[in-house]
Scaffold this motif. Structure first.
Motif, PDB file in Angstrom:
ATOM      1  N   SER A 159       0.811  -1.219   0.000  1.00  0.00           N
ATOM      2  CA  SER A 159       0.000   0.000   0.000  1.00  0.00           C
ATOM      3  C   SER A 159       0.841   1.265   0.000  1.00  0.00           C
ATOM      4  CB  SER A 159      -0.917   0.029   1.229  1.00  0.00           C
ATOM      5  OG  SER A 159      -0.168   0.292   2.397  1.00  0.00           O
ATOM      6  N   GLY A 160       2.095   1.158   0.406  1.00  0.00           N
ATOM      7  CA  GLY A 160       2.931   2.341   0.531  1.00  0.00           C
ATOM      8  C   GLY A 160       2.761   3.063   1.856  1.00  0.00           C
ATOM      9  N   TRP A 161       1.913   2.507   2.731  1.00  0.00           N
ATOM     10  CA  TRP A 161       1.655   3.097   4.050  1.00  0.00           C
ATOM     11  C   TRP A 161       1.780   2.033   5.125  1.00  0.00           C
ATOM     12  CZ3 TRP A 161       0.718   8.116   5.301  1.00  0.00           C
ATOM     13  CH2 TRP A 161       0.417   8.985   4.258  1.00  0.00           C
ATOM     14  N   SER A 162       2.230   2.450   6.280  1.00  0.00           N
ATOM     15  CA  SER A 162       2.190   1.619   7.473  1.00  0.00           C
ATOM     16  C   SER A 162       1.311   2.359   8.478  1.00  0.00           C
ATOM     17  CB  SER A 162       3.602   1.440   8.036  1.00  0.00           C
ATOM     18  OG  SER A 162       3.584   0.591   9.157  1.00  0.00           O
ATOM     19  N   ILE A 163       0.207   1.735   8.869  1.00  0.00           N
ATOM     20  CA  ILE A 163      -0.747   2.358   9.799  1.00  0.00           C
ATOM     21  C   ILE A 163      -0.712   1.545  11.081  1.00  0.00           C
ATOM     22  CG2 ILE A 163      -3.135   3.063  10.163  1.00  0.00           C
ATOM     23  CD1 ILE A 163      -3.432   2.754   7.050  1.00  0.00           C
ATOM     24  N   ILE A 164      -0.499   2.227  12.202  1.00  0.00           N
ATOM     25  CA  ILE A 164      -0.372   1.543  13.486  1.00  0.00           C
ATOM     26  C   ILE A 164      -1.394   2.100  14.467  1.00  0.00           C
ATOM     27  CG2 ILE A 164       1.175   0.948  15.394  1.00  0.00           C
ATOM     28  CD1 ILE A 164       3.512   1.447  13.456  1.00  0.00           C
ATOM     29  N   ALA A 165      -2.064   1.197  15.168  1.00  0.00           N
ATOM     30  CA  ALA A 165      -2.984   1.561  16.251  1.00  0.00           C
ATOM     31  C   ALA A 165      -2.305   1.189  17.561  1.00  0.00           C
ATOM     32  CB  ALA A 165      -4.305   0.822  16.103  1.00  0.00           C
ATOM     33  N   CYS A 177      -1.119  -2.269  10.049  1.00  0.00           N
ATOM     34  CA  CYS A 177      -1.710  -2.672   8.777  1.00  0.00           C
ATOM     35  C   CYS A 177      -0.891  -2.056   7.642  1.00  0.00           C
ATOM     36  CB  CYS A 177      -3.155  -2.191   8.686  1.00  0.00           C
ATOM     37  SG  CYS A 177      -3.978  -2.643   7.137  1.00  0.00           S
ATOM     38  N   VAL A 178      -0.541  -2.886   6.655  1.00  0.00           N
ATOM     39  CA  VAL A 178       0.173  -2.391   5.481  1.00  0.00           C
ATOM     40  C   VAL A 178      -0.640  -2.618   4.207  1.00  0.00           C
ATOM     41  CG1 VAL A 178       2.458  -2.648   6.518  1.00  0.00           C
ATOM     42  CG2 VAL A 178       1.470  -4.546   5.202  1.00  0.00           C
ATOM     43  N   ARG A 179      -1.894  -3.053   4.349  1.00  0.00           N
ATOM     44  CA  ARG A 179      -2.750  -3.330   3.186  1.00  0.00           C
ATOM     45  C   ARG A 179      -4.079  -2.573   3.263  1.00  0.00           C
ATOM     46  NH1 ARG A 179      -0.994  -7.543   0.068  1.00  0.00           N
ATOM     47  NH2 ARG A 179       0.675  -8.784   0.966  1.00  0.00           N
ATOM     48  N   ALA A 180      -4.056  -1.372   3.767  1.00  0.00           N
ATOM     49  CA  ALA A 180      -5.300  -0.611   3.902  1.00  0.00           C
ATOM     50  C   ALA A 180      -5.878  -0.201   2.554  1.00  0.00           C
ATOM     51  CB  ALA A 180      -5.076   0.629   4.760  1.00  0.00           C
ATOM     52  N   HIS A 181      -5.129  -0.360   1.486  1.00  0.00           N
ATOM     53  CA  HIS A 181      -5.649  -0.047   0.146  1.00  0.00           C
ATOM     54  C   HIS A 181      -6.650  -1.103  -0.322  1.00  0.00           C
ATOM     55  CE1 HIS A 181      -2.495  -2.936  -0.570  1.00  0.00           C
ATOM     56  NE2 HIS A 181      -2.842  -3.055  -1.845  1.00  0.00           N
ATOM     57  N   GLN A 182      -6.706  -2.250   0.372  1.00  0.00           N
ATOM     58  CA  GLN A 182      -7.657  -3.305   0.039  1.00  0.00           C
ATOM     59  C   GLN A 182      -8.795  -3.258   1.055  1.00  0.00           C
ATOM     60  OE1 GLN A 182      -4.908  -6.578   0.290  1.00  0.00           O
ATOM     61  NE2 GLN A 182      -4.628  -6.609  -1.937  1.00  0.00           N
ATOM     62  N   PRO A 183     -10.039  -3.041   0.611  1.00  0.00           N
ATOM     63  CA  PRO A 183     -11.155  -2.883   1.547  1.00  0.00           C
ATOM     64  C   PRO A 183     -11.294  -4.008   2.572  1.00  0.00           C
ATOM     65  CG  PRO A 183     -11.848  -2.247  -0.649  1.00  0.00           C
ATOM     66  CD  PRO A 183     -10.463  -2.842  -0.789  1.00  0.00           C
TER      67      PRO A 183
END
Length: 108
Positions: free
Chosen positions: A22-28, A37-43
């Motif tokens: 995805s080009g992004w690393s999202i961390i909670a 999550c590194v696949r937030a581009h996939q619903p």
């Protein structure tokens, strides 16, 4: 779990590692653990990540039957569910709306 409020911090950064599609690393970040999550581009993956954040905070969402894409995007995962919508909006905000167009093509 009880009714206590649990704070979660969401952070995102550009991550162009070859293993990150995805080009992004999202961390909670929560008090007891963090998830990424590194696949937030996939619903489907975004839905799973949001459900994981909710679970990390001690809330439960029910999924009936087997774990299929339709169920992860199904009855609990819709724009009317306030908690999910708030998390989804926050993720889109911290990723500068990059995934909005992709996700709006399908009916979340």
């Amino acid at each position: 779990m009880g009714e206590e409020q649990i704070s979660v911090a969401l952070k995102a950064k550009r991550d162009n590692h070859p293993m990150n599609p995805s080009g992004w690393s999202i961390i909670a970040f929560a008090p007891s653990a963090s998830i990424r999550c590194v696949r937030a581009h996939q619903p489907t993956h975004l839905a799973l990540f949001i459900r994981s954040i909710i679970g990390l905070c001690g809330h439960r969402l029910s999924v009936h039957g087997s774990y299929t894409e339709a169920e992860f995007l199904g009855p609990d995962y819709n724009k009317e569910n306030v908690l999910i919508k708030e998390l989804e909006d926050a993720i889109h905000k911290i990723t500068q709306g990059e995934f909005n167009a992709t996700h709006n093509k399908s009916d979340l």
